[in-house]
Design a protein around this motif. Structure first.
Motif, PDB file in Angstrom:
ATOM      1  N   LEU A 125       0.686  -1.222  -0.128  1.00 48.26           N
ATOM      2  CA  LEU A 125       0.024  -0.045   0.058  1.00 48.26           C
ATOM      3  C   LEU A 125       0.969   1.338  -0.142  1.00 48.26           C
ATOM      4  O   LEU A 125       0.575   2.274  -0.691  1.00 48.26           O
ATOM      5  CB  LEU A 125      -0.808  -0.048   1.243  1.00 48.26           C
ATOM      6  CG  LEU A 125      -2.077   1.156   1.278  1.00 48.26           C
ATOM      7  CD1 LEU A 125      -2.882   1.201  -0.030  1.00 48.26           C
ATOM      8  CD2 LEU A 125      -2.807   1.019   2.601  1.00 48.26           C
ATOM      9  N   HIS A 126       1.944   1.267   0.694  1.00 47.62           N
ATOM     10  CA  HIS A 126       2.881   2.368   0.721  1.00 47.62           C
ATOM     11  C   HIS A 126       3.622   2.367  -0.591  1.00 47.62           C
ATOM     12  O   HIS A 126       3.781   3.803  -1.174  1.00 47.62           O
ATOM     13  CB  HIS A 126       4.013   2.118   1.698  1.00 47.62           C
ATOM     14  CG  HIS A 126       3.721   2.262   3.131  1.00 47.62           C
ATOM     15  ND1 HIS A 126       2.406   2.510   3.747  1.00 47.62           N
ATOM     16  CD2 HIS A 126       4.114   1.831   4.403  1.00 47.62           C
ATOM     17  CE1 HIS A 126       2.115   2.378   4.785  1.00 47.62           C
ATOM     18  NE2 HIS A 126       3.561   1.945   5.296  1.00 47.62           N
ATOM     19  N   CYS A 127       3.934   1.459  -1.423  1.00 43.88           N
ATOM     20  CA  CYS A 127       4.153   1.428  -2.782  1.00 43.88           C
ATOM     21  C   CYS A 127       3.294   2.107  -3.523  1.00 43.88           C
ATOM     22  O   CYS A 127       3.588   2.944  -4.594  1.00 43.88           O
ATOM     23  CB  CYS A 127       4.720   0.170  -3.398  1.00 43.88           C
ATOM     24  SG  CYS A 127       6.031  -0.569  -2.134  1.00 43.88           S
ATOM     25  N   PHE A 128       2.028   1.879  -3.573  1.00 41.59           N
ATOM     26  CA  PHE A 128       0.956   2.326  -4.408  1.00 41.59           C
ATOM     27  C   PHE A 128       0.738   3.783  -4.056  1.00 41.59           C
ATOM     28  O   PHE A 128       0.612   4.809  -5.102  1.00 41.59           O
ATOM     29  CB  PHE A 128      -0.287   1.534  -3.883  1.00 41.59           C
ATOM     30  CG  PHE A 128      -1.494   1.928  -4.923  1.00 41.59           C
ATOM     31  CD1 PHE A 128      -1.439   2.634  -6.146  1.00 41.59           C
ATOM     32  CD2 PHE A 128      -3.043   1.839  -4.554  1.00 41.59           C
ATOM     33  CE1 PHE A 128      -2.413   2.776  -6.862  1.00 41.59           C
ATOM     34  CE2 PHE A 128      -3.809   2.249  -5.207  1.00 41.59           C
ATOM     35  CZ  PHE A 128      -3.715   2.677  -6.297  1.00 41.59           C
ATOM     36  N   PHE A 129       0.819   4.234  -2.735  1.00 37.82           N
ATOM     37  CA  PHE A 129       0.826   5.706  -2.282  1.00 37.82           C
ATOM     38  C   PHE A 129       1.852   6.477  -3.085  1.00 37.82           C
ATOM     39  O   PHE A 129       1.588   7.784  -3.417  1.00 37.82           O
ATOM     40  CB  PHE A 129       0.787   5.855  -0.717  1.00 37.82           C
ATOM     41  CG  PHE A 129       0.573   7.171  -0.255  1.00 37.82           C
ATOM     42  CD1 PHE A 129      -0.691   7.492   0.257  1.00 37.82           C
ATOM     43  CD2 PHE A 129       1.565   8.032  -0.075  1.00 37.82           C
ATOM     44  CE1 PHE A 129      -0.862   8.786   0.489  1.00 37.82           C
ATOM     45  CE2 PHE A 129       1.653   9.369   0.374  1.00 37.82           C
ATOM     46  CZ  PHE A 129       0.301   9.643   0.492  1.00 37.82           C
ATOM     47  N   GLU A 130       3.134   5.920  -2.737  1.00 38.81           N
ATOM     48  CA  GLU A 130       4.319   6.697  -3.434  1.00 38.81           C
ATOM     49  C   GLU A 130       4.290   6.801  -5.019  1.00 38.81           C
ATOM     50  O   GLU A 130       4.765   7.939  -5.360  1.00 38.81           O
ATOM     51  CB  GLU A 130       5.440   5.905  -3.148  1.00 38.81           C
ATOM     52  CG  GLU A 130       6.986   6.813  -3.030  1.00 38.81           C
ATOM     53  CD  GLU A 130       7.044   7.750  -1.939  1.00 38.81           C
ATOM     54  OE1 GLU A 130       7.969   8.649  -2.003  1.00 38.81           O
ATOM     55  OE2 GLU A 130       5.948   7.690  -1.011  1.00 38.81           O
ATOM     56  N   SER A 131       3.912   5.684  -5.758  1.00 35.16           N
ATOM     57  CA  SER A 131       3.677   5.908  -7.072  1.00 35.16           C
ATOM     58  C   SER A 131       2.678   6.641  -7.285  1.00 35.16           C
ATOM     59  O   SER A 131       2.683   7.654  -8.427  1.00 35.16           O
ATOM     60  CB  SER A 131       3.459   4.393  -7.658  1.00 35.16           C
ATOM     61  OG  SER A 131       3.155   4.416  -9.076  1.00 35.16           O
ATOM     62  N   MET A 132       1.364   6.576  -6.784  1.00 33.89           N
ATOM     63  CA  MET A 132       0.307   7.749  -7.013  1.00 33.89           C
ATOM     64  C   MET A 132       0.802   9.134  -6.924  1.00 33.89           C
ATOM     65  O   MET A 132       0.307   9.906  -7.669  1.00 33.89           O
ATOM     66  CB  MET A 132      -1.083   7.198  -6.172  1.00 33.89           C
ATOM     67  CG  MET A 132      -2.126   8.229  -6.451  1.00 33.89           C
ATOM     68  SD  MET A 132      -2.827   8.126  -7.932  1.00 33.89           S
ATOM     69  CE  MET A 132      -3.650   6.570  -7.953  1.00 33.89           C
TER      70      MET A 132
END
Length: 524
Positions: A125-132
């Protein structure tokens, strides 16, 4: 959605994935330069997976029909969602395969912390947040101590913001040639300003990228020279790395930094002043740059209504913000911090030099309601409702009031931005601008209430309002709420806001509507 709609959407998403796969080769090369071999492996593996998925989608739906009007918004929303999901893959793979002792070698010598922030990206989820946050050019981050994630990952974050700033769909149109003129126009309008710089949309997309690259390169040279003059003892290769990254995140108004405390990490008032220009450059529209650079229309600096009003807003807004902070006595340098943070907020860049969590509520409400809510120029990489909509709303309100005093024989025409509009045209533009502003405000308000509930009194409502407006306006400034330990509900809410804010809300709602109710027209 109908099966033909799915096919058309998936084919276009395939194009986006193929492009993203090749884009990941660039940070892989940077990782090679800095001998970060685990990062090299992570980027290459991610590129292979994403490109493979893209080819499968493209070939599997090769004979899908060309995008129609009802497809364009769905493609924009689903394409950006897919890009940001896949864009988080390198963070996850690199964090997963890099040993902890290797991670910790990224920590700068003398740093007060003892473990690398790369470890946070073991959470998908942190990866998705950072990418977004990266691709939507927001700038909120899960990398608490940025220098500790390695040069390759730092560059990828900045490069992702730069690519996302001009737009993935615009890049696909510039690179691939198989989209027809009508379909290209629809796709271009779903993501960009809709202004045609050249007769053909493909030529317009390429012109956008040429202008974008030119201004970015100017910022690179400007920052290298400026940093060398202000901080002559700063390591030269660090200067170059910082300048390249900050030029990309400045021009994209993304705001990711290579430093632990953003631009405050330089500990120099002169460096604060140096970085004002890249933020302002990012706030001006690409069509404005095109007219100045290619058509030599230098009068656009004053005749272009958005550019003129932005320059005025930067000056007077900064002064008012400084006065408010001075009266509140909550920061040590109210003028320095007020000017920098207001320009950072209005340009939606998000570089930070002040502890905004310590600000009084009046200062917070002012910067949210004026700078973050409005944002920069339409046609730029900024968030917010855009300056042109704010001006249309202002003009429309004056028109609605003044027309009550007009006689029946008066010719009812409205002059706006060097154009004459009939009442019907003005009412239509006013309705669209006001509707978007209302939707924007309601989303921020709903998110603020959710944030206040889930932070359980740890932060004030002003802090919640600020963080929500920052996510929705793709600003990236933080009052301290965004953190790897934040409630996961809030993390998902901010992801949604960044996605909706980058695409100006309507495409996201169109996708949701298509998923649950299909694409058939309905009377509302």
């Amino acid at each position: 959605m109908k099966s033909n709609t799915y096919k058309t959407v998936f084919k276009q998403i395939g194009n986006l994935f193929i492009l993203l796969g090749f884009i990941l080769l660039v940070p892989a090369v940077v990782s090679v330069i800095y001998a970060e071999w685990y990062s090299v492996s992570g980027f290459l593996l991610s590129a292979f997976i994403i490109t493979g998925a893209g080819f499968m989608l493209y070939k599997g739906f090769y004979y899908a029909e060309e995008p129609q009007y009802n497809h364009s918004l769905i493609i924009a929303a689903s394409g950006w969602l897919g890009i940001t999901l896949m864009g988080g893959l390198p963070f996850f793979i690199i964090a997963f395969i890099t040993p902890v002792d290797v991670m910790n070698r990224f920590i700068p010598e003398g740093a007060a912390y003892t473990f690398s922030s790369l470890i946070y990206f073991k959470d998908p989820l942190h990866c998705f947040f950072e990418s977004m946050s990266a691709y939507t050019t927001t700038g909120l981050t899960m990398a608490i101590h940025e220098p500790s994630v390695g040069k390759g990952v730092l560059f990828y974050r900045s490069f992702a913001q730069w690519i996302g700033g001009a737009g993935f769909i615009v890049m696909v149109l510039a690179v691939f040639k198989q989209t027809s003129g009508k379909s290209a126009l629809l796709l271009y309008g779903s993501e960009a300003s809709g202004v045609k710089l050249r007769p053909r949309i493909i030529e317009t997309a390429r012109a956008i990228w040429k202008v974008y690259l030119f201004v970015t390169l100017f910022s690179v040279v400007y920052l290298i020279i400026g940093t060398f003059l202000i901080l002559p003892d700063y390591p030269f290769f660090e200067n170059i790395f910082d300048a390249v990254n900050h030029a990309m995140t400045g021009q994209s108004t993304g705001g990711f930094s290579t430093l632990d405390d953003s631009i405050a990490g330089y500990h120099s008032v002169y460096m604060d002043m140096l970085y004002l220009l890249p933020m302002m450059l990012g706030a001006f529209s690409i069509p404005f740059y095109y007219k100045v650079i290619y058509e030599r229309k230098f009068r656009e600096f004053w005749e272009d209504i958005q550019t003129r009003c932005l320059m005025i807003a930067f000056i007077f807004g900064s002064l008012i913000q400084s006065v408010l902070l001075f009266r509140a006595e909550v920061v040590p340098s109210p003028v320095r911090e007020g000017i920098f943070q207001f320009i950072s907020a209005m340009s939606t860049t998000g570089w930070q030099t002040s502890d905004i969590g310590s600000w009084d509520w009046i200062s917070v409400v002012f910067i949210v309601s004026t700078a973050m809510f409005v944002g920069g120029a339409s046609g730029a990489t900024v968030g917010g409702i855009k300056m042109i909509r704010a001006l249309i709303i202002k003009k429309g309100l004056r028109w609605q009031i003044n027309k009550a005093f007009l006689s029946g024989n008066t010719v009812k025409a409205i002059r706006f931005n060097n154009k004459t509009m009939l009442p019907e045209e003005m009412n239509e533009e006013f309705t669209k601008a006001a509707s978007f502003a209302i939707m924007f405000f309601l989303l921020v308000l709903a998110s603020s209430i959710i944030t206040a509930i889930y932070t359980e009194g740890s932060f004030s409502f002003a802090d919640a309002l600020f963080e929500s407006a920052s996510a929705q306006g793709t600003v990236g400034l933080s009052s301290g709420i965004t953190d790897p330990d934040m409630p996961r509900v809030l993390e998902l809410v901010y992801i949604f806001q960044m996605w909706a804010g980058r695409l100006e809300i309507i495409p996201v709602f169109a996708l949701i509507r298509a998923i649950f109710w299909g694409t058939r027209p309905k009377i509302v």
